[in-house]
Scaffold this active site. Structure first.
Site, PDB file in Angstrom:
ATOM      1  CB  CYS A 194      -0.922  -0.003   1.212  1.00 52.82           C
ATOM      2  SG  CYS A 194      -1.947   1.475   1.367  1.00 52.82           S
ATOM      3  CB  CYS A 230      -2.626   4.909   6.543  1.00 48.22           C
ATOM      4  SG  CYS A 230      -4.278   4.340   7.014  1.00 48.22           S
ATOM      5  CB  CYS A 269      -2.089  -1.660   7.615  1.00 44.60           C
ATOM      6  SG  CYS A 269      -3.615  -2.134   6.766  1.00 44.60           S
ATOM      7  CB  CYS A 274      -8.797   1.269   2.001  1.00 50.25           C
ATOM      8  SG  CYS A 274      -8.348   0.135   3.340  1.00 50.25           S
ATOM      9  CD  GLN A 333     -16.302 -11.007  14.061  1.00 49.51           C
ATOM     10  OE1 GLN A 333     -15.450 -10.190  13.691  1.00 49.51           O
ATOM     11  NE2 GLN A 333     -16.285 -11.525  15.279  1.00 49.51           N
ATOM     12  CE1 TYR A 388     -20.928 -10.133  26.933  1.00 53.89           C
ATOM     13  CE2 TYR A 388     -20.384 -12.465  27.070  1.00 53.89           C
ATOM     14  CZ  TYR A 388     -20.412 -11.212  27.635  1.00 53.89           C
ATOM     15  OH  TYR A 388     -19.916 -11.040  28.904  1.00 53.89           O
ATOM     16  CD  GLU A 427     -26.311  -8.235  21.894  1.00 53.25           C
ATOM     17  OE1 GLU A 427     -26.023  -7.070  22.232  1.00 53.25           O
ATOM     18  OE2 GLU A 427     -25.468  -9.153  21.781  1.00 53.25           O
ATOM     19  CG  ASP A 470     -17.789 -12.968  19.919  1.00 55.59           C
ATOM     20  OD1 ASP A 470     -16.698 -12.460  20.234  1.00 55.59           O
ATOM     21  OD2 ASP A 470     -18.299 -12.841  18.789  1.00 55.59           O
ATOM     22  CB  CYS A 525     -12.029  -8.702  19.455  1.00 59.37           C
ATOM     23  SG  CYS A 525     -12.863  -7.739  20.736  1.00 59.37           S
TER      24      CYS A 525
END
Length: 470
Positions: free
Chosen positions: A110, A116, A119, A201, A285, A318, A340, A391, A418
């Protein structure tokens, strides 16, 4: 970063010389040369000043043991950086240039890389990225080793798509300075709170880049309407129309993609045979290419099998709009329950059951609005016959939730996270509490990572647990 810094000091048996007032031995904007001796869990390189590894300042005791955190470098490289922020014991620096590159450094794909902030790892080969992310999971669990003992991270699952995988991006722009000059539209600069102008991007889906071009034109033609900065939502609506369905008169499935900018507009995400609907601004996701592997890995565990014991009930703590509960439902379950806190998400979870009814083997899937911390109150299924999917958000689970989980005692648990640091913390808390209460804990059968975001430092952790016998 502090955890990575302390770990490195301990491994080198070095303590930096820090004045009582905390003053750093480096001036802002000072240029330094260092050799990179480690990588942090977020992908930055860490270099060590002083007689241990630096080419310069070998006689300066004030700098001995001082660490420099610098992005976009590889282990073993000699680099030059410019200091822009000081902390107690270490400083942040921008990368000026690589003096002696590592043999496995690659050219970033990139043109915006290095400026940026999106990443962090484009200077790494993809194989090295997966190895780095495996080390990140290992480091998170090593921090809890006194409780959990040695833990084996089996692998990090590669993303089938490494480019053009993101189904949602949110570029920003600051308040226009005039009605004739369009502001920079893009993403935050590396280490700064300023927006970098980005026209394309490479990790975004092609339809989103087309939408970005259209959005830039729209902003440029409506400059007088923006009294402050704004964030643009670009979300892919990806549908698969089967043969014979409305809009497809062919003999093959037909894929349709478009970009959506309205947060409240309903979009569809498709992967494999599954399709999910949800508002464009809600969470789902962002890498559909890896979802068959991720959901399949969790499904194989929660259904049971390795010890020859099938589970009767599935609870998704979740559940969001039903991703895991729907893809993991099987004919072995008598009932699937999702909980939830968002009423809107529950509405779409129920809708997604209808949308995927042809894939669900007659198992009743029910969803209710409620806080995950109260999910076990009034749950009318026995823990020993139940699989639990967790999750949670980045902050992990609360102690209250984990205490109730211990009391409920699900036989099998799939913890998707995550944030592997809070994931390891939560599993350590479970183990400690079970020991204190003299009740059976859970054995960590499998631990691996999933690369949902290639070229970034993020890794999704999946821990598969089985309740130990009395």
């Amino acid at each position: 970063m502090r955890r990575d810094i302390d770990k490195l000091w301990a491994s080198l048996d070095v303590t930096p010389t820090v004045p009582a007032d905390g003053t750093a031995p480096l001036e802002l904007f000072e240029t330094v040369e260092v050799r990179i001796v480690a990588l942090s869990s977020t992908g930055e390189g860490i270099g060590l000043l002083g007689s241990f590894s630096s080419k310069e300042d070998t006689q300066d005791e004030a700098r001995k043991g001082w660490l420099i955190v610098i992005p976009h470098v590889l282990h073993g490289e000699w680099v030059q950086g410019r200091v822009y922020r000081n902390h107690r014991g270490y400083s942040y620096a921008d990368l000026d240039k690589v003096l002696v590159p590592a043999p496995d450094r690659q050219k970033a794909p990139c043109t915006y890389f290095g400026q940026c902030g999106g990443c962090q790892l484009q200077h790494m080969t993809y194989e090295d990225q997966l190895a780095f992310k495996k080390l990140s999971v290992e480091a998170a669990f090593e921090a809890q080793a006194t409780i959990l003992g040695p833990v084996v991270v089996e692998k990090v699952w590669a993303s089938p798509d490494q480019y053009g995988y993101r189904t949602k991006i949110t570029p920003h722009f600051d308040r226009p300075k005039s009605t004739t000059q369009c502001p920079d539209i893009g993403f935050l600069q590396q280490g700064r709170r300023r927006v970098l102008d980005v026209e394309e991007c490479i990790i975004a889906r092609p339809v989103l880049n087309a939408g970005l071009t259209q959005s830039r034109a729209y902003v440029a033609s409506h400059l007088d309407t923006y009294k402050r900065g704004s964030t643009i939502l670009l979300r892919e609506d990806h549908q698969i129309i089967q043969p014979g369905e409305e809009g497809n008169d062919t003999d093959s499935p037909k894929e349709i993609s478009r970009v959506v900018t309205n947060h409240k507009e309903i979009v569809r995400e498709s992967f494999g045979a599954y399709q999910f609907e949800f508002p464009a601004g809600s969470f789902f996701q962002n890498n559909a290419s890896i979802l068959p592997d991720l959901t399949g890995y969790v499904r194989d565990h929660v259904q049971g099998g390795e010890e020859g014991r099938k589970m009767r009930f599935l609870v998704d703590a979740y559940c969001g709009s039903g991703l895991f509960s729907i893809t993991c439902a099987s004919k072995s379950f008598e009932r699937v329950l999702g909980v939830e806190i968002s009423e809107d998400s529950v509405k779409y979870a129920r809708r997604n059951v209808e949308l995927n009814q042809h894939l669900l083997p007659g198992v009743p899937c029910t969803y209710q609005v409620g806080d995950a911390e109260t999910i076990f109150q009034g749950l009318d299924v026995p823990g020993p016959d139940t699989s639990l999917i967790i999750d949670p958000p980045r902050k992990g689970c609360s102690n209250s939730f984990l205490d109730q989980m211990i009391q409920f005692g699900p036989r099998r648990v799939a913890y998707v996270s995550c944030n592997v640091v809070t994931q390891a913390r939560d599993l350590a808390y479970l183990e400690e509490q079970c020991r204190a209460l003299h009740v059976p804990g859970w054995k960590l059968e499998h631990l691996c990572g999933f690369d949902l975001f290639p070229w970034t430092a993020h890794v999704e952790g999946v821990a598969l647990l089985v309740r130990q016998e009395e």
